[in-house]
Write an enzyme that holds these catalytic residues in place. Sequence first.
Site, mmCIF file in Angstrom:
data_model
loop_
_atom_site.group_PDB
_atom_site.id
_atom_site.type_symbol
_atom_site.label_atom_id
_atom_site.label_comp_id
_atom_site.label_asym_id
_atom_site.label_seq_id
_atom_site.Cartn_x
_atom_site.Cartn_y
_atom_site.Cartn_z
ATOM 1 N N ASP A 23 1.218 6.134 5.801
ATOM 2 C CA ASP A 23 -0.048 5.187 5.631
ATOM 3 C C ASP A 23 -0.980 5.950 6.824
ATOM 4 O O ASP A 23 -0.887 6.124 7.806
ATOM 5 C CB ASP A 23 0.423 3.981 6.055
ATOM 6 C CG ASP A 23 -0.513 2.919 5.405
ATOM 7 O OD1 ASP A 23 -1.636 3.248 4.862
ATOM 8 O OD2 ASP A 23 -0.753 1.797 5.875
ATOM 9 N N GLY A 24 -2.273 5.674 6.615
ATOM 10 C CA GLY A 24 -3.530 5.746 7.554
ATOM 11 C C GLY A 24 -4.518 6.971 7.106
ATOM 12 O O GLY A 24 -5.091 7.534 8.009
ATOM 13 N N GLY A 26 -6.816 7.344 5.094
ATOM 14 C CA GLY A 26 -7.934 7.009 4.954
ATOM 15 C C GLY A 26 -8.757 6.545 6.178
ATOM 16 O O GLY A 26 -9.777 6.917 6.443
ATOM 17 N N ARG A 27 -7.872 5.815 7.198
ATOM 18 C CA ARG A 27 -8.584 5.479 8.525
ATOM 19 C C ARG A 27 -8.522 6.846 9.359
ATOM 20 O O ARG A 27 -9.643 6.812 10.311
ATOM 21 C CB ARG A 27 -7.572 4.548 9.251
ATOM 22 C CG ARG A 27 -7.787 2.935 8.825
ATOM 23 C CD ARG A 27 -6.840 2.276 9.204
ATOM 24 N NE ARG A 27 -5.580 2.142 8.249
ATOM 25 C CZ ARG A 27 -4.446 1.945 8.240
ATOM 26 N NH1 ARG A 27 -4.251 1.214 9.466
ATOM 27 N NH2 ARG A 27 -3.265 1.953 7.342
ATOM 28 N N TRP A 28 -7.874 7.568 9.145
ATOM 29 C CA TRP A 28 -7.795 9.006 9.892
ATOM 30 C C TRP A 28 -9.274 9.570 9.616
ATOM 31 O O TRP A 28 -9.870 10.251 10.363
ATOM 32 C CB TRP A 28 -6.761 9.749 9.694
ATOM 33 C CG TRP A 28 -6.550 11.264 10.262
ATOM 34 C CD1 TRP A 28 -5.828 11.392 11.489
ATOM 35 C CD2 TRP A 28 -6.966 12.335 9.868
ATOM 36 N NE1 TRP A 28 -6.108 12.636 11.875
ATOM 37 C CE2 TRP A 28 -7.089 13.456 10.919
ATOM 38 C CE3 TRP A 28 -7.923 12.750 8.975
ATOM 39 C CZ2 TRP A 28 -7.478 14.488 11.004
ATOM 40 C CZ3 TRP A 28 -8.588 14.150 8.733
ATOM 41 C CH2 TRP A 28 -8.173 15.039 9.829
ATOM 42 N N SER A 68 1.721 4.943 -5.417
ATOM 43 C CA SER A 68 2.498 3.771 -5.858
ATOM 44 C C SER A 68 2.309 3.391 -7.113
ATOM 45 O O SER A 68 0.936 3.514 -7.671
ATOM 46 C CB SER A 68 2.336 2.672 -4.854
ATOM 47 O OG SER A 68 1.333 2.074 -4.961
ATOM 48 N N ASN A 71 -1.145 2.069 -6.612
ATOM 49 C CA ASN A 71 -2.477 2.739 -6.455
ATOM 50 C C ASN A 71 -3.486 3.232 -7.349
ATOM 51 O O ASN A 71 -4.525 3.630 -7.166
ATOM 52 C CB ASN A 71 -1.997 4.184 -5.855
ATOM 53 C CG ASN A 71 -1.321 3.856 -4.270
ATOM 54 O OD1 ASN A 71 -0.533 4.860 -3.863
ATOM 55 N ND2 ASN A 71 -1.710 3.061 -3.657
ATOM 56 N N TRP A 72 -2.925 3.032 -8.702
ATOM 57 C CA TRP A 72 -3.863 3.164 -9.876
ATOM 58 C C TRP A 72 -5.120 2.133 -9.689
ATOM 59 O O TRP A 72 -6.130 2.524 -10.188
ATOM 60 C CB TRP A 72 -3.234 2.807 -11.138
ATOM 61 C CG TRP A 72 -2.029 3.819 -11.560
ATOM 62 C CD1 TRP A 72 -0.789 3.377 -11.546
ATOM 63 C CD2 TRP A 72 -2.239 4.983 -12.240
ATOM 64 N NE1 TRP A 72 -0.213 4.668 -11.853
ATOM 65 C CE2 TRP A 72 -0.892 5.754 -11.994
ATOM 66 C CE3 TRP A 72 -3.276 5.901 -12.243
ATOM 67 C CZ2 TRP A 72 -0.791 6.797 -12.793
ATOM 68 C CZ3 TRP A 72 -3.199 7.255 -12.722
ATOM 69 C CH2 TRP A 72 -1.731 7.563 -13.038
ATOM 70 N N ARG A 196 4.906 -3.713 6.770
ATOM 71 C CA ARG A 196 5.382 -4.127 5.470
ATOM 72 C C ARG A 196 5.892 -2.997 4.650
ATOM 73 O O ARG A 196 5.568 -1.885 4.865
ATOM 74 C CB ARG A 196 4.351 -4.912 4.567
ATOM 75 C CG ARG A 196 2.937 -4.047 4.395
ATOM 76 C CD ARG A 196 1.916 -4.937 3.618
ATOM 77 N NE ARG A 196 0.551 -4.125 3.538
ATOM 78 C CZ ARG A 196 -0.286 -4.047 4.465
ATOM 79 N NH1 ARG A 196 -0.086 -4.856 5.654
ATOM 80 N NH2 ARG A 196 -1.361 -3.320 4.441
ATOM 81 N N GLU A 209 17.329 0.621 8.517
ATOM 82 C CA GLU A 209 16.462 0.107 9.688
ATOM 83 C C GLU A 209 15.018 0.367 9.596
ATOM 84 O O GLU A 209 14.672 1.390 8.732
ATOM 85 C CB GLU A 209 16.956 1.110 11.040
ATOM 86 C CG GLU A 209 18.424 0.826 11.462
ATOM 87 C CD GLU A 209 18.624 -0.617 12.105
ATOM 88 O OE1 GLU A 209 17.838 -1.233 12.510
ATOM 89 O OE2 GLU A 209 19.762 -1.079 11.647
HETATM 90 C C1 FPP Z 1 -1.907 5.943 2.193
HETATM 91 O O1 FPP Z 1 -3.009 6.104 3.205
HETATM 92 C C2 FPP Z 1 -1.663 7.114 1.783
HETATM 93 C C3 FPP Z 1 -1.484 7.392 0.278
HETATM 94 C C4 FPP Z 1 -1.697 6.329 -0.684
HETATM 95 C C5 FPP Z 1 -1.004 8.750 -0.265
HETATM 96 C C6 FPP Z 1 -0.213 9.390 0.418
HETATM 97 C C7 FPP Z 1 -0.471 10.771 0.086
HETATM 98 C C8 FPP Z 1 -0.153 12.046 0.708
HETATM 99 C C9 FPP Z 1 0.180 12.093 2.358
HETATM 100 C C10 FPP Z 1 -0.875 13.001 0.210
HETATM 101 C C11 FPP Z 1 0.655 14.018 -0.220
HETATM 102 C C12 FPP Z 1 1.437 13.492 -1.181
HETATM 103 C C13 FPP Z 1 1.901 14.267 -2.276
HETATM 104 C C14 FPP Z 1 2.668 13.440 -3.433
HETATM 105 C C15 FPP Z 1 2.046 15.549 -2.237
HETATM 106 P P1 FPP Z 1 -4.152 5.421 2.781
HETATM 107 O O2 FPP Z 1 -5.089 6.035 1.985
HETATM 108 O O3 FPP Z 1 -3.799 3.895 2.355
HETATM 109 O O4 FPP Z 1 -5.007 5.094 4.409
HETATM 110 P P2 FPP Z 1 -5.441 3.688 4.710
HETATM 111 O O5 FPP Z 1 -4.666 2.640 4.863
HETATM 112 O O6 FPP Z 1 -6.057 4.181 6.243
HETATM 113 O O7 FPP Z 1 -6.900 3.646 4.091
#
Ligand code: FPP
Length: 251
Positions: A23-24, A26-28, A68, A71-72, A196, A209
């Site tokens: 996770d993260g 988008g924020r990065w 997920s 995510n769609w 979560r 864990e």
């Molecule tokens: C969550 O960050 C990340 C995802 C929904 C996708 C994770 C996918 C990758 C790391 C790309 C590689 C994947 C594959 C299958 C090769 P977010 O976008 O929710 O971040 P945010 O919470 O900061 O907005």
Amino acid sequence: MTAPTGGAPTPEAGPRHVALIMDGNGRWAQARGLPRAMGHREGVQALKRTVQAAPDFGIECLTVFGFSTENWRRPAEEVSDLMGLVRSYVASDLNRLEKNGVRVRVLGRRTGLPADIAAIIERAERSTAHNTRFLLQVAFNYGGRADIVDAAQAYVDRLLAGQASGPLDEASLGLGLSTEGGPPVDLIVRTSGEQRLSNFLLWEAAYAELVYQNVLWPDYGHEALADAVRQYQQRDRRFGAIAVEPALATG
Ligand code: FPP
């Protein structure tokens, strides 16, 4: 199962199977004034680093949440970026994974995926099926609830076909889960500070864990994984028992 704080964690103290909620991204990207797609792209680099680092800690299996069933709901452009990353990740990394003894397995529903992505997934699984050194499970179009529903449906189908009988139990249901045959999940890590499960490995999380880390996924790698393993090694896993000699049946 304790390890000294600081220093390198000891590989023999586990975990064997680590699941990652990456996770993260988008924020990065946002923090750098970049489009979200750049965060996902850097997320792929972090995934490569983490797969490479995992065996140093005695980890034999990583399961990562790539996309997920929820995510769609993201904007079409972002969904398309994520699909594009699967294409480029497999194109650029499959040979190396194959040569390094990594078996790739994709968890989740194949229905509803673009046809070329479904074909890429099948190719990745087929070309690495003989590998036994390391298992990389990518949850893609995956939801924990959907996976349990599919497992229940598979049981009903076996029942109707006369291939199962008797009351449903955990082992029979487990046969239909997409993680079937893999090692039990020891540790689930979520990055970015969110705490979560977000519908990830609901069944498999029963005795895992949980470690939440404040690092954003694109910054993840050897050091952050070492920290997660160290935290795991300081936990006392009891699986519902208590930390004394078990009572012996008498008579
Ligand atoms: C969550 O960050 C990340 C995802 C929904 C996708 C994770 C996918 C990758 C790391 C790309 C590689 C994947 C594959 C299958 C090769 P977010 O976008 O929710 O971040 P945010 O919470 O900061 O907005």
